[in-house]
Design an enzyme around this catalytic site. Structure first.
Site, PDB file in Angstrom:
ATOM      1  N   THR A 239      -8.539   0.524 -43.470  1.00 22.98           N
ATOM      2  CA  THR A 239      -9.050   0.722 -44.831  1.00 22.98           C
ATOM      3  C   THR A 239      -8.564   2.053 -45.401  1.00 22.98           C
ATOM      4  O   THR A 239      -7.973   2.107 -46.490  1.00 22.98           O
ATOM      5  CB  THR A 239     -10.602   0.702 -44.819  1.00 22.98           C
TER       6      THR A 239
ATOM      7  N   LYS B 173     -22.462  13.644 -40.611  1.00 22.01           N
ATOM      8  CA  LYS B 173     -22.049  14.341 -41.838  1.00 22.01           C
ATOM      9  C   LYS B 173     -22.965  15.536 -42.115  1.00 22.01           C
ATOM     10  O   LYS B 173     -22.503  16.619 -42.487  1.00 22.01           O
ATOM     11  CB  LYS B 173     -22.092  13.361 -43.019  1.00 22.01           C
TER      12      LYS B 173
HETATM   13  P1  NAP Z   1     -10.306   0.708 -39.769  1.00 25.70           P
HETATM   14  O1  NAP Z   1     -10.154  -0.048 -41.028  1.00 25.70           O
HETATM   15  O2  NAP Z   1     -10.945   0.056 -38.608  1.00 25.70           O
HETATM   16  O3  NAP Z   1      -8.846   1.238 -39.344  1.00 25.70           O
HETATM   17  C1  NAP Z   1      -8.599   1.887 -38.137  1.00 25.70           C
HETATM   18  C2  NAP Z   1      -7.096   1.990 -37.964  1.00 25.70           C
HETATM   19  O4  NAP Z   1      -6.811   2.734 -36.778  1.00 25.70           O
HETATM   20  C3  NAP Z   1      -6.408   0.633 -37.801  1.00 25.70           C
HETATM   21  O5  NAP Z   1      -5.195   0.630 -38.518  1.00 25.70           O
HETATM   22  C4  NAP Z   1      -6.120   0.546 -36.310  1.00 25.70           C
HETATM   23  O6  NAP Z   1      -4.955  -0.181 -36.008  1.00 25.70           O
HETATM   24  C5  NAP Z   1      -5.917   2.005 -35.960  1.00 25.70           C
HETATM   25  N1  NAP Z   1      -6.217   2.281 -34.556  1.00 25.70           N
HETATM   26  C6  NAP Z   1      -7.384   2.104 -33.927  1.00 25.70           C
HETATM   27  N2  NAP Z   1      -7.244   2.458 -32.632  1.00 25.70           N
HETATM   28  C7  NAP Z   1      -5.965   2.868 -32.475  1.00 25.70           C
HETATM   29  C8  NAP Z   1      -5.207   3.316 -31.388  1.00 25.70           C
HETATM   30  N3  NAP Z   1      -5.755   3.419 -30.176  1.00 25.70           N
HETATM   31  N4  NAP Z   1      -3.917   3.640 -31.585  1.00 25.70           N
HETATM   32  C9  NAP Z   1      -3.350   3.523 -32.795  1.00 25.70           C
HETATM   33  N5  NAP Z   1      -4.025   3.080 -33.881  1.00 25.70           N
HETATM   34  C10 NAP Z   1      -5.316   2.767 -33.714  1.00 25.70           C
HETATM   35  O7  NAP Z   1     -11.111   2.066 -40.010  1.00 25.70           O
HETATM   36  P2  NAP Z   1     -11.295   2.856 -41.381  1.00 25.70           P
HETATM   37  O8  NAP Z   1     -12.456   2.267 -42.115  1.00 25.70           O
HETATM   38  O9  NAP Z   1     -10.002   3.004 -42.051  1.00 25.70           O
HETATM   39  O10 NAP Z   1     -11.834   4.266 -40.829  1.00 25.70           O
HETATM   40  C11 NAP Z   1     -10.960   5.173 -40.233  1.00 25.70           C
HETATM   41  C12 NAP Z   1     -11.670   6.523 -40.077  1.00 25.70           C
HETATM   42  O11 NAP Z   1     -12.077   6.975 -41.363  1.00 25.70           O
HETATM   43  C13 NAP Z   1     -12.931   6.513 -39.225  1.00 25.70           C
HETATM   44  O12 NAP Z   1     -13.043   7.741 -38.563  1.00 25.70           O
HETATM   45  C14 NAP Z   1     -14.064   6.382 -40.252  1.00 25.70           C
HETATM   46  O13 NAP Z   1     -15.268   6.927 -39.794  1.00 25.70           O
HETATM   47  C15 NAP Z   1     -13.488   7.234 -41.355  1.00 25.70           C
HETATM   48  N6  NAP Z   1     -14.006   6.939 -42.688  1.00 25.70           N
HETATM   49  C16 NAP Z   1     -14.004   5.682 -43.176  1.00 25.70           C
HETATM   50  C17 NAP Z   1     -14.441   5.420 -44.453  1.00 25.70           C
HETATM   51  C18 NAP Z   1     -14.471   4.056 -45.040  1.00 25.70           C
HETATM   52  O14 NAP Z   1     -15.005   3.894 -46.146  1.00 25.70           O
HETATM   53  N7  NAP Z   1     -13.920   3.049 -44.379  1.00 25.70           N
HETATM   54  C19 NAP Z   1     -14.900   6.493 -45.243  1.00 25.70           C
HETATM   55  C20 NAP Z   1     -14.890   7.790 -44.729  1.00 25.70           C
HETATM   56  C21 NAP Z   1     -14.436   8.006 -43.448  1.00 25.70           C
HETATM   57  P3  NAP Z   1      -4.795  -1.766 -36.329  1.00 25.70           P
HETATM   58  O15 NAP Z   1      -4.906  -1.878 -37.816  1.00 25.70           O
HETATM   59  O16 NAP Z   1      -3.448  -2.100 -35.838  1.00 25.70           O
HETATM   60  O17 NAP Z   1      -5.905  -2.419 -35.599  1.00 25.70           O
HETATM   61  N1  HSE Z   2     -19.460   4.052 -42.990  1.00 19.70           N
HETATM   62  C1  HSE Z   2     -19.463   5.187 -43.835  1.00 19.70           C
HETATM   63  C2  HSE Z   2     -20.453   4.951 -44.970  1.00 19.70           C
HETATM   64  C3  HSE Z   2     -18.091   5.418 -44.388  1.00 19.70           C
HETATM   65  O1  HSE Z   2     -20.874   3.817 -45.171  1.00 19.70           O
HETATM   66  O2  HSE Z   2     -20.826   5.900 -45.636  1.00 19.70           O
HETATM   67  C4  HSE Z   2     -17.972   6.691 -45.184  1.00 19.70           C
HETATM   68  O3  HSE Z   2     -18.122   7.802 -44.363  1.00 19.70           O
END
Ligand code: NAP
Ligand code: HSE
Length: 428
Positions: free
Chosen positions: A14, A207
């Site tokens: 994402t 956070k």
């Molecule tokens: P996500 O959609 O699950 O994406 C995770 C990505 O990391 C995927 O592309 C995955 O690869 C890759 N990955 C996982 N394990 C790996 C490994 N061992 N080696 C290489 N690549 C790996 O997660 P996300 O929602 O983007 O969140 C990512 C981070 O941002 C997290 O720390 C989360 O807490 C933070 N965050 C998220 C949001 C939000 O709104 N989603 C907001 C703020 C912060 P594949 O795609 O190939 O599986």
């Molecule tokens: N899972 C987290 C939330 C993503 O819902 O706020 C943003 O940090």
């Protein structure tokens, strides 16, 4: 300064996908604003062949995020894989050890290893930035480290998890079931890989622990955050609260008390007509009280592809412009370990009991509360089915210790059919 800033992205989900889209759409704008090109050189994720809806053909691929962090053609590593330890930690540490700047959205990792990583970054003279890790798109870390840098911070309060706010407001507005709304939040890309981290209050507590460090000059102390999630909040609680003029929010509070640092993340009732009570959907809101400025309020989308990519790029742009500031707003070596404060200041509480519908039960309950000095403000008994008598009480201001003692006694009554629910009513 015309040398490009060369970026590697570890994680293409994402958040990572959003960053690629932003660089591809706004490359020219970023270059004009930074005074130098900002380019992606290399990427990594688990699956090389997954269709991610963006053209990745111009970027070098690494299967291993640690190898990505060592590349000679990379100045800055963006870690957006997630996970407290494992590949994310190894990737960040390798990048810092190799003199590369790091931008991450990973609050779980920083809540555990932030102090060590900050020292590592500052010793290496590189930046470690994490705006996206706290309150999604809202520039709250920047507000605290820069905009409010002259203030003593008195209190930080806010809604810091988009998934929980989305769930609570959808339940309140549509009467939808908890499980259905959680599924929607996952589909919209708001939730963590393990959504129990969201609904259990842990993500928001990560956070809060990071913001506390910046605000109060203390070492990140996640272990001392008092955490309660939203799993036990029912549709009935939401309706009862609304009838009484309140909304239920997963609310974080951090403040430095004479006995130490108070950090709480718990569902609370706030007045429905207050800015926090009005906050809906995936939005987050952080309220900061400073000794010179007074109160400031920051609101915006707390999760999702666009808002998180926006926060990541804000950090990247600072680094591209040459701005390197201490990770937690002052040199990490000088951050102090604070004691944890007790159970928080006195407050009024919303209580819900499930009791056997028998003569004298109400009197017994009222007398237990009275014996512990917990005074009743309002009371409502509803939905009798002949056997159970659900009872809602709003107390006057009381200490949590007195309340807990009274609730333990009430739970032990034979007439008590389920553990009582106690939600703090927070003064804004
Ligand atoms: P996500 O959609 O699950 O994406 C995770 C990505 O990391 C995927 O592309 C995955 O690869 C890759 N990955 C996982 N394990 C790996 C490994 N061992 N080696 C290489 N690549 C790996 O997660 P996300 O929602 O983007 O969140 C990512 C981070 O941002 C997290 O720390 C989360 O807490 C933070 N965050 C998220 C949001 C939000 O709104 N989603 C907001 C703020 C912060 P594949 O795609 O190939 O599986
Ligand atoms: N899972 C987290 C939330 C993503 O819902 O706020 C943003 O940090």
């Amino acid at each position: 300064m015309t040398q490009p800033l060369r970026i590697a992205i570890a994680g293409l989900g994402t958040v990572g996908g959003g960053i690629v889209k932003m660089v591809q759409k706004h490359g020219h704008l970023l270059e004009k604003r930074a005074g130098r090109p900002v380019v992606i050189t290399a990427i990594s994720a688990r699956s090389r062949n997954k269709d991610r809806g963006v053209d990745l053909s111009a970027y070098a691929w690494e299967d291993d995020p640690v190898a990505l962090a060592r590349r000679d053609d990379v100045d800055l590593v963006i870690e957006v894989m997630g996970g407290e330890d494992g590949p994310a930690k190894a990737c960040v540490e390798t990048a810092l050890q190799n003199g590369k700047h790091v931008v991450t959205a990973n609050k779980a990792m920083l809540a555990m290893h932030g102090q060590a990583m900050a020292e590592m970054a500052e010793n290496a003279g590189v930046a470690l930035r994490y705006e996206a890790a706290v309150a999604g798109g809202i520039p709250i870390v920047k507000a605290l480290t820069e905009g409010l840098a002259g203030n003593g911070i008195l209190r930080i309060m806010g809604v810091m998890n988009g998934t929980c706010n989305y769930i609570l407001t959808e339940m309140e507005n549509t009467g939808a079931a908890y499980g259905d709304v959680l599924k929607d939040a996952q589909e919209l890309g708001y939730a963590e890989a393990d959504p129990t981290v969201d609904v259990g209050g842990i993500d928001a507590a990560h956070k809060l622990a990071l913001l506390s460090s910046v605000a109060f000059g203390t070492k990140v102390d996640f272990a001392s955050v008092q955490i309660e999630g939203i799993e036990r909040v029912t549709l009935d609680d939401i309706k009862n609260a609304r009838d009484m003029g309140y909304s239920i929010k997963l609310l974080g509070v951090a403040r430095m008390n004479p006995d130490g640092l108070e950090q709480r993340m718990q569902p609370c009732l706030v007045p429905s007509n207050s800015p926090l009570g009005q906050l809906s959907g995936v939005s987050n809101m952080v309220v900061v009280d400073g000794d010179f400025i007074g109160q400031t309020v920051y609101q915006g989308p707390g999760a999702g592809e666009g808002p998180t990519a926006s926060a990541i790029m804000a950090d990247v742009m600072d680094i591209a412009r040459g701005l390197i500031i201490p990770v937690f707003g002052q040199p990490a070596a000088g951050l102090v370990k604070s004691d944890a404060s007790g159970t928080g200041s006195d407050a009024a509480y919303y209580l819900r009991f499930s009791l056997q519908d028998q003569a004298g039960v109400l009197a017994t309950l009222a007398s237990i509360l009275g014996n512990y000095g917990v005074s009743i403000n309002r009371m409502h008994q509803y939905g009798h089915d002949g056997k159970t008598a659900p009872l809602v009480i709003v107390t006057h201001t009381t200490s949590r210790a007195a309340l807990d003692n009274a609730l333990a006694k009430i739970s032990a009554l034979a007439a008590s059919l389920a553990a009582p629910v106690a939600l703090r009513i927070e003064t804004i």
